[in-house]
Design an enzyme around this catalytic site. Structure first.
Site, PDB file in Angstrom:
ATOM      1  CB  CYS A  74      -0.881   0.038   1.112  1.00 11.14           C
ATOM      2  SG  CYS A  74       0.023  -0.154   2.796  1.00 11.14           S
TER       3      CYS A  74
ATOM      4  CE1 TYR B 189       1.165   8.458  -8.777  1.00  9.46           C
ATOM      5  CE2 TYR B 189       2.405   7.420 -10.302  1.00  9.46           C
ATOM      6  CZ  TYR B 189       1.849   7.791  -9.191  1.00  9.46           C
ATOM      7  OH  TYR B 189       2.343   6.888  -7.825  1.00  9.46           O
TER       8      TYR B 189
ATOM      9  NE  ARG C   6       1.473   2.267 -16.442  1.00  9.28           N
ATOM     10  CZ  ARG C   6       1.216   2.209 -15.237  1.00  9.28           C
ATOM     11  NH1 ARG C   6       1.395   3.395 -14.460  1.00  9.28           N
ATOM     12  NH2 ARG C   6       0.780   1.195 -14.563  1.00  9.28           N
TER      13      ARG C   6
ATOM     14  CG  HIS D  35       1.076  -5.335  -8.810  1.00  6.33           C
ATOM     15  ND1 HIS D  35       0.751  -5.151  -7.338  1.00  6.33           N
ATOM     16  CD2 HIS D  35       1.290  -3.851  -8.924  1.00  6.33           C
ATOM     17  CE1 HIS D  35       0.955  -4.161  -6.787  1.00  6.33           C
ATOM     18  NE2 HIS D  35       1.223  -3.387  -7.774  1.00  6.33           N
TER      19      HIS D  35
ATOM     20  CG  ASP E 187      -1.493  -0.802  -5.528  1.00  9.75           C
ATOM     21  OD1 ASP E 187      -0.610  -0.520  -5.314  1.00  9.75           O
ATOM     22  OD2 ASP E 187      -2.099  -0.787  -6.996  1.00  9.75           O
TER      23      ASP E 187
HETATM   24  O1  LIG Z   1       1.117   1.229  -7.016  1.00 11.30           O
HETATM   25  C1  LIG Z   1       1.298   0.449  -7.759  1.00 11.30           C
HETATM   26  O2  LIG Z   1       1.932  -0.711  -7.206  1.00 11.30           O
HETATM   27  C2  LIG Z   1       1.340   0.544  -9.158  1.00 11.30           C
HETATM   28  C3  LIG Z   1       1.547   1.763  -9.760  1.00 11.30           C
HETATM   29  C4  LIG Z   1       1.896   2.802  -9.198  1.00 11.30           C
HETATM   30  C5  LIG Z   1       3.217   2.760  -8.854  1.00 11.30           C
HETATM   31  O3  LIG Z   1       3.848   1.666  -8.845  1.00 11.30           O
HETATM   32  C6  LIG Z   1       4.321   3.687  -8.262  1.00 11.30           C
HETATM   33  O4  LIG Z   1       3.819   4.968  -8.679  1.00 11.30           O
HETATM   34  O5  LIG Z   1       5.346   3.785  -7.879  1.00 11.30           O
HETATM   35  C7  LIG Z   1       1.090   1.790 -11.350  1.00 11.30           C
HETATM   36  O6  LIG Z   1       0.925   0.622 -11.690  1.00 11.30           O
HETATM   37  O7  LIG Z   1       0.658   2.841 -11.601  1.00 11.30           O
END
Ligand SMILES: O=C(O)/C=C(\CC(=O)C(=O)O)C(=O)O
Length: 295
Positions: free
Chosen positions: A33, A50, A131, A182, A251
């Site tokens: 999380c 983001y 991304r 995941h 998550d």
């Molecule tokens: O929360 C997750 O595990 C997956 C994310 C975000 C991420 O990994 C991050 O911003 O570090 C995703 O697929 O955008």
């Protein structure tokens, strides 16, 4: 526009998740999380890809209690870069009920690593999704892994299944436990015994230091909520094949979802479908995360 205005298509976490019907065993750990900000206190990183909605430690701990969990493993998300202050503050206010996985800069000092350890960090995360994160040369990451290994930490890796062939050599050279986020993001429209998922299972079979989180059905499912039926066999297979090397997490607050926001209660209700005996649930939710984060 202030720097912390959330992206305009951002989906915020569920405002009113349901109380799950499934009761996790005592001592259950939500092992994946995040906390986001709040930006006014812990600004997002300038290099972020983001800008999320704030998701505070108090909201995370309230969710933990609602879902019937006792502990959290909070994983640094890319929107905070290698500034781990929001994560460390959450751990510090958890009454010993949270541990963390950090992101560190290549030039992090030994003293900083020690301090992170004392603050409850037990791993670093390498993110290979283009991304989300800019490319970092493998030797730079390997150097970080070699430096955290003596602390007994592990490396969490996040990648998508189509990139595993290219990443295989790097992953299998890592000198620590390696925890895959995941399930390595399989394409769940492909057969469970097809070449893509077999490749991932082979990684775990041949490398006993590789663990997997059986998390994030909402990101992978094509059949969709609330049952996420198409993801269940993939998670079930890993739980039953590698019962002592799997972790589960919500998550929350579910960054970067585009189609819908899951009800966290229904995610918890999937657990007995992927870990079908009390013994498997105990390993997935308590024994495995406790060994990795609280030993
Ligand atoms: O929360 C997750 O595990 C997956 C994310 C975000 C991420 O990994 C991050 O911003 O570090 C995703 O697929 O955008």
């Amino acid at each position: 526009m202030p720097a912390s205005t959330m992206d305009k298509d951002w989906l915020c976490f569920h405002p009113d998740p349901s109380k799950p019907r499934f009761t996790p065993p005592p001592g259950a750990v939500d092992a994946h999380c995040h906390v986001f900000g709040p930006a006014a206190v812990f600004p997002y990183a300038p290099e972020r890809k983001y800008t999320p909605c704030d998701a505070s430690q108090d909201q995370l701990f309230a969710l933990r209690d609602l879902l019937g969990f006792e502990r959290n493993v909070i994983v640094q998300a890319t929107c905070h870069g290698s500034d781990n202050r929001a994560l460390l503050d959450a751990i510090a206010h958890s009454n010993g009920r949270a541990r963390g996985v950090a992101s560190v800069a290549p030039d992090v000092s030994e003293a900083d690593l020690r301090r992170l350890h004392e603050a409850g960090i037990r791993g670093v995360r390498f993110n290979f999704l283009r991304r989300l994160a800019d490319f970092t040369p493998r030797e730079v990451l390997m150097n970080i892994a070699e430096r955290i290994a003596p602390l007994g930490w592990h490396v969490v890796v996040y990648f998508e299944a189509q990139d595993l062939p290219e990443l295989w050599d790097f992953f299998t050279r890592l000198p620590t436990t390696v925890v895959v986020d995941h399930m390595g993001r399989p394409d769940v429209t492909q057969p469970i015994n097809g070449p893509q998922f077999e490749h991932f299972v082979r990684l775990m079979r041949e490398h006993p230091n590789v663990w997997s989180k059986v998390s994030c059905p909402e990101r992978m499912s094509v059949s969709g909520p609330p049952a996420y039926d198409d993801v269940v066999p993939f998670a079930q297979r890993l739980v039953e094949t590698f019962p002592d090397r799997v972790l589960w997490g919500t998550d929350w607050p579910h960054p970067n979802l585009r189609t819908h926001m899951p009800d966290d209660g229904t995610l918890v209700d999937m657990i007995p479908r992927i870990a079908r005996t009390a013994q498997l649930q105990q390993q997935l939710l308590v024994d495995n995360p406790m060994r990795l984060y609280w030993a």
